[in-house]
Write an enzyme that holds these catalytic residues in place. Structure first.
Site, PDB file in Angstrom:
ATOM      1  N   LYS A 100       0.840  -1.208   0.000  1.00  0.00           N
ATOM      2  CA  LYS A 100       0.000   0.000   0.000  1.00  0.00           C
ATOM      3  C   LYS A 100       0.878   1.263   0.000  1.00  0.00           C
ATOM      4  O   LYS A 100       2.096   1.182   0.263  1.00  0.00           O
ATOM      5  CB  LYS A 100      -0.908  -0.009   1.232  1.00  0.00           C
ATOM      6  N   TYR A 124      12.469  31.950   2.076  1.00  0.00           N
ATOM      7  CA  TYR A 124      11.192  32.618   2.341  1.00  0.00           C
ATOM      8  C   TYR A 124      11.098  33.078   3.795  1.00  0.00           C
ATOM      9  O   TYR A 124      11.555  32.378   4.710  1.00  0.00           O
ATOM     10  CB  TYR A 124      10.033  31.654   2.072  1.00  0.00           C
TER      11      TYR A 124
HETATM   12  C1  LIG Z   1      -0.270  -1.734   6.956  1.00  0.00           C
HETATM   13  C2  LIG Z   1      -0.767  -2.997   7.562  1.00  0.00           C
HETATM   14  C3  LIG Z   1       0.088  -4.098   7.745  1.00  0.00           C
HETATM   15  C4  LIG Z   1       1.579  -4.030   7.527  1.00  0.00           C
HETATM   16  O1  LIG Z   1       2.202  -3.647   8.725  1.00  0.00           O
HETATM   17  P1  LIG Z   1       3.799  -3.575   8.878  1.00  0.00           P
HETATM   18  O2  LIG Z   1       4.016  -3.100  10.263  1.00  0.00           O
HETATM   19  O3  LIG Z   1       4.259  -2.579   7.861  1.00  0.00           O
HETATM   20  O4  LIG Z   1       4.327  -4.932   8.604  1.00  0.00           O
HETATM   21  C5  LIG Z   1      -0.456  -5.283   8.178  1.00  0.00           C
HETATM   22  N1  LIG Z   1      -1.792  -5.379   8.454  1.00  0.00           N
HETATM   23  C6  LIG Z   1      -2.617  -4.336   8.317  1.00  0.00           C
HETATM   24  C7  LIG Z   1      -4.059  -4.514   8.666  1.00  0.00           C
HETATM   25  C8  LIG Z   1      -2.152  -3.106   7.892  1.00  0.00           C
HETATM   26  O5  LIG Z   1      -2.977  -2.067   7.788  1.00  0.00           O
END
Ligand SMILES: *Cc1c(COP(=O)(O)O)cnc(C)c1O
Length: 362
Positions: A37, A256
């Site tokens: 993601k 700035y």
């Molecule tokens: C983002 C996410 C993960 C991954 O977690 P990490 O700590 O990056 O391994 C696993 N499960 C869910 C439900 C998530 O939202």
């Protein structure tokens, strides 16, 4: 790297090594869901997913449906879990053969209007108090699903798996997930497959690996604990270049709002990366620095949208020289997170998709 500009370099060799290390923590038969993601945690989702698909992962997860569609459009074939679907997503979820997380009755009802045979993952809230059903919902779930068995996995998510001071909390989450699973299996009179652990869960609670584990940050080389820095290698590095050098006289200002006023003569470098690229405005005025010729050059003045200024008064360097922002040794995303009150996840995912990506294959 010879490219004269800001670039992110993705090291697939490190990605492969991280995957091997994560696999060594679970059984051969435990499936690996790789979480890609948020633009692959800021790295690059498509080439990483295709590489992982060839190198022994079983599943992908993304947060939103458009992220899953992008992977499908680029030819990714493995199952893809959509972690946070919304009411209007189910036509596309079915069309692109994505698997939704079903986390509430509102979402469940919208989904079963579209299909009662499409596979999904049923999420239970065990203490994070984010998405998910609770144990009390099981009877109603049974009534709605009416014994239909298109539930592919039951799952939950740990809220503090990286924090060993919260072991009691995590163990309670695990216990509750076990109870919920037993009740579901008794009610539906069948066994369900399950997944629970994220990266730190895999490191700290690996006996609860069930049928699959979900790993995000670990694949990208961070383990939320320095003790894994030998085993997990940052996949992403971020480099830039000195565009221009100025000599500033005492009393002159830089940037700035005259964010910096020189109290002595100094030398500054202009770097082509700014807050639109993920180097937040709050990182200005010396909060962080980048490395030039192995020396730390701190930010000076306010960070602009597309560039920022570094103090190079004591560094022997020239226009066109390399600037290291993130790498796997001199300054990791975790190091930057420590300096800016955040975590590696936020540093990485803030990196804009407009930065050029260069993939180093094995
Ligand atoms: C983002 C996410 C993960 C991954 O977690 P990490 O700590 O990056 O391994 C696993 N499960 C869910 C439900 C998530 O939202």
């Amino acid at each position: 790297m010879s490219y004269q500009g800001t670039q992110i370099i993705i090291n697939l060799k490190n990605l492969k090594a991280n995957l091997s290390f994560i696999k060594s923590k679970v059984d051969k038969k435990t499936k690996i869901m790789s979480v890609v993601k948020a633009f692959g945690y800021g790295s690059e989702p498509v080439k990483i997913s295709k590489f992982l698909e060839k190198n022994g992962v079983d599943y992908f997860a993304v947060a939103y449906v458009n992220e899953g569609i992008e992977l499908r459009n680029c030819g990714v074939k493995l199952p893809i879990l959509i972690l946070h679907p919304q009411l209007d997503d189910f036509d596309e979820i079915i069309k692109f053969n994505l698997e939704p997380n079903i986390y509430s009755f509102r979402i469940l009802n919208a989904f079963i209007k579209k299909s009662n045979s499409h596979p999904f993952h049923l999420k239970f809230n065990t203490g994070l108090n984010r998405l998910g059903f609770s144990m009390n919902d099981i009877d109603e779930l049974y009534n709605i699903l009416n014994g239909k068995t298109n539930i592919k996995y039951l799952f939950s998510h740990l809220g503090a798996s990286e924090d060993l001071n919260e072991k009691a909390f995590s163990n309670n989450q695990i216990k509750l997930f076990e109870k919920i699973s037993k009740k579901m299996e008794a009610k539906f009179e069948k066994k369900f497959k399950k997944h629970l652990l994220n990266t730190s869960g895999i490191m700290n609670y690996s006996e609860y690996k069930y049928d699959m584990v979900r790993t995000g940050i670990g694949l990208y080389g961070y383990g939320n604990d320095k003790k894994y820095s030998k085993n997990l290698k940052p996949v992403l590095s971020l480099r830039s270049v000195i565009s221009q050098i100025h000599f500033i006289k005492k009393g002159e200002s830089v940037g700035y709002n005259r964010g910096f006023v020189a109290n002595k003569n100094c030398k500054i470098a202009i770097i082509p990366i700014g807050h639109a690229d993920g180097i937040k405005r709050s990182f200005g005025n010396g909060k962080i620095g980048f490395y030039i010729k192995n020396k730390l050059a701190k930010t000076i003045g306010n960070i602009c949208m597309d560039m920022l200024m570094l103090d190079i008064t004591n560094i022997n360097c020239e226009e066109g020289d390399d600037v290291i922002i993130i790498d796997d040794k001199i300054q990791t995303a975790e190091d930057l997170g420590e300096k800016t009150n955040t975590i590696s996840y936020e540093i990485l995912t803030a990196l804009s998709s407009r930065i050029k990506r260069t993939i180093i294959d094995i």
